[in-house]
Design a protein around this motif. Structure first.
Motif, PDB file in Angstrom:
ATOM      1  N   UNK A   1     -25.588  -4.735  32.115  1.00 36.54           N
ATOM      2  CA  UNK A   1     -26.395  -4.685  30.900  1.00 36.54           C
ATOM      3  C   UNK A   1     -25.662  -5.360  29.753  1.00 36.54           C
ATOM      4  N   UNK A   2     -24.367  -5.108  29.653  1.00 38.10           N
ATOM      5  CA  UNK A   2     -23.586  -5.687  28.569  1.00 38.10           C
ATOM      6  C   UNK A   2     -23.579  -7.200  28.597  1.00 38.10           C
ATOM      7  N   UNK A   3     -23.424  -7.782  29.780  1.00 36.37           N
ATOM      8  CA  UNK A   3     -23.413  -9.239  29.889  1.00 36.37           C
ATOM      9  C   UNK A   3     -24.754  -9.830  29.449  1.00 36.37           C
ATOM     10  N   UNK A   4     -25.853  -9.166  29.823  1.00 35.72           N
ATOM     11  CA  UNK A   4     -27.180  -9.651  29.437  1.00 35.72           C
ATOM     12  C   UNK A   4     -27.381  -9.544  27.932  1.00 35.72           C
ATOM     13  N   UNK A   5     -26.958  -8.420  27.350  1.00 33.64           N
ATOM     14  CA  UNK A   5     -27.113  -8.206  25.914  1.00 33.64           C
ATOM     15  C   UNK A   5     -26.280  -9.196  25.116  1.00 33.64           C
ATOM     16  N   UNK A   6     -25.036  -9.361  25.507  1.00 33.35           N
ATOM     17  CA  UNK A   6     -24.141 -10.275  24.786  1.00 33.35           C
ATOM     18  C   UNK A   6     -24.652 -11.715  24.890  1.00 33.35           C
ATOM     19  N   UNK A   7     -25.113 -12.113  26.059  1.00 29.22           N
ATOM     20  CA  UNK A   7     -25.625 -13.474  26.224  1.00 29.22           C
ATOM     21  C   UNK A   7     -26.841 -13.710  25.337  1.00 29.22           C
ATOM     22  N   UNK A   8     -27.759 -12.759  25.309  1.00 29.46           N
ATOM     23  CA  UNK A   8     -28.958 -12.893  24.478  1.00 29.46           C
ATOM     24  C   UNK A   8     -28.611 -12.908  23.001  1.00 29.46           C
ATOM     25  N   UNK A   9     -27.750 -11.982  22.581  1.00 28.71           N
ATOM     26  CA  UNK A   9     -27.369 -11.898  21.172  1.00 28.71           C
ATOM     27  C   UNK A   9     -26.611 -13.140  20.727  1.00 28.71           C
ATOM     28  N   UNK A  10     -25.720 -13.643  21.572  1.00 28.58           N
ATOM     29  CA  UNK A  10     -24.950 -14.837  21.221  1.00 28.58           C
ATOM     30  C   UNK A  10     -25.854 -16.057  21.114  1.00 28.58           C
ATOM     31  N   UNK A  11     -26.802 -16.179  22.032  1.00 26.92           N
ATOM     32  CA  UNK A  11     -27.749 -17.298  21.992  1.00 26.92           C
ATOM     33  C   UNK A  11     -28.535 -17.293  20.680  1.00 26.92           C
ATOM     34  N   UNK A  12     -29.077 -16.136  20.331  1.00 27.43           N
ATOM     35  CA  UNK A  12     -29.884 -16.040  19.114  1.00 27.43           C
ATOM     36  C   UNK A  12     -29.043 -16.183  17.853  1.00 27.43           C
ATOM     37  N   UNK A  13     -27.815 -15.677  17.892  1.00 31.66           N
ATOM     38  CA  UNK A  13     -26.907 -15.844  16.761  1.00 31.66           C
ATOM     39  C   UNK A  13     -26.629 -17.316  16.509  1.00 31.66           C
ATOM     40  N   UNK A  14     -26.332 -18.054  17.549  1.00 32.23           N
ATOM     41  CA  UNK A  14     -26.028 -19.474  17.394  1.00 32.23           C
ATOM     42  C   UNK A  14     -27.244 -20.264  16.927  1.00 32.23           C
ATOM     43  N   UNK A  15     -28.421 -19.882  17.394  1.00 31.75           N
ATOM     44  CA  UNK A  15     -29.644 -20.541  16.932  1.00 31.75           C
ATOM     45  C   UNK A  15     -29.863 -20.270  15.450  1.00 31.75           C
ATOM     46  N   UNK A  16     -29.639 -19.038  15.029  1.00 37.61           N
ATOM     47  CA  UNK A  16     -29.776 -18.679  13.618  1.00 37.61           C
ATOM     48  C   UNK A  16     -28.808 -19.477  12.757  1.00 37.61           C
ATOM     49  N   UNK A  17     -27.555 -19.550  13.180  1.00 41.66           N
ATOM     50  CA  UNK A  17     -26.550 -20.305  12.427  1.00 41.66           C
ATOM     51  C   UNK A  17     -26.932 -21.782  12.355  1.00 41.66           C
ATOM     52  N   UNK A  18     -27.409 -22.336  13.468  1.00 43.86           N
ATOM     53  CA  UNK A  18     -27.824 -23.741  13.507  1.00 43.86           C
ATOM     54  C   UNK A  18     -28.958 -23.998  12.516  1.00 43.86           C
ATOM     55  N   UNK A  19     -29.952 -23.102  12.498  1.00 40.26           N
ATOM     56  CA  UNK A  19     -31.075 -23.253  11.572  1.00 40.26           C
ATOM     57  C   UNK A  19     -30.625 -23.151  10.117  1.00 40.26           C
TER      58      UNK A  19
END
Length: 259
Positions: free
Chosen positions: A223-241
């Motif tokens: 569960x942790x790997x899935x959560x971290x991957x999703x959160x990191x993906x969205x975090x990086x997209x937010x920063x990029x925007x």
């Protein structure tokens, strides 16, 4: 790039290359018998490490001490800083960053009680540095609430809550050696939401609470790997925007200046 690793002679080059600064915000706080006191620091620093280096961040050391709420402050091991002291300290830190000429700053937060002070500091500093922009990121909000249910990660619970399976699974993904749920550790259910609309409820002894909450037996590395991957993906997209928005605004100002 970590500013703490730079030599003095390297600072000018680093500042010329960096697009923004990242300041991780943690705490030293009780998270239950199964969890490390440095949970929030581990998460703040861990997600800082997962920022896409291509976005050219300048990463600052994390702030490990912060205000803690009444519901955790009396648990042994918790270190709580007075809110007014924390606000003054954090303001000095980000002012020091601004004094280097950096105007884009991410406050990467892993502690609920840092949210209010961080917003207060960002509002105050942008009043002084008119061209500054603060992006306040709470890591746990980078994965939507329905995500865990959609992925089938937890059963009968969204997993959210202080020291709960959502948070501690994420820690386990970053530091698998530091989360240890035992059979005798009590599982707790928080109260049902009072409204589907946003609200803030502050209590020193909420229901379903023992310094942590949640069905912690469901904490898992998967569960942790899935959560971290999703959160990191969205975090990086937010920063990029955010950076793209800042570039466009900078370009518009430059055009207007030329006119």
């Amino acid at each position: 790039m970590k500013i703490a690793d730079l030599h003095g002679r390297e600072l000018g080059t680093a500042l010329a290359e960096a697009n923004y600064a990242v300041l991780p915000l943690g705490s030293l706080e009780y998270h239950g018998p199964h969890s490390p006191y440095g949970t929030d620091q581990i998460l703040a620093e861990g997600f800082a490490e997962l920022i896409d280096p291509e976005s050219k961040p300048l990463i600052y050391p994390s702030i490990p001490f912060s205000p803690c709420p009444g519901k955790t402050v009396d648990y042994p091991g918790t270190v709580s800083i007075q809110p007014e002291v924390y606000i003054a300290y954090l303001r000095d830190v980000v002012t020091g960053i601004c004094q280097l000429g950096i105007r884009n700053i991410v406050l990467l937060n892993a502690h609920d009680a840092n949210m209010g002070p961080s917003r207060t500091v960002a509002e105050a500093v942008t009043a002084e540095y008119k061209d500054a922009s603060f992006l306040l990121i709470n890591w746990w909000q980078m994965a939507a609430v329905p995500f865990c249910e959609q992925q089938g990660l937890f059963q009968g619970t969204a997993g959210r809550g202080h020291g709960g399976p959502y948070e501690m699974s994420a820690v386990k993904a970053l530091r698998p050696d530091l989360v240890a749920v035992e059979e005798e550790d009590e599982e707790l259910d928080a109260i049902s939401p009072l409204s589907p609309l946003p609200y803030v409820l502050v209590e020193s002894a909420p229901s379903g609470w023992a310094g942590y909450t949640g069905r912690i037996q469901q904490t898992s590395l998967q569960a942790g790997k899935a959560i971290v991957a999703e959160a990191a993906k969205n975090m990086n997209l937010l920063i990029c925007n955010w950076l793209e928005m800042r570039r466009k605004l900078s370009g518009e100002r430059g055009t207007n200046d030329e006119l």
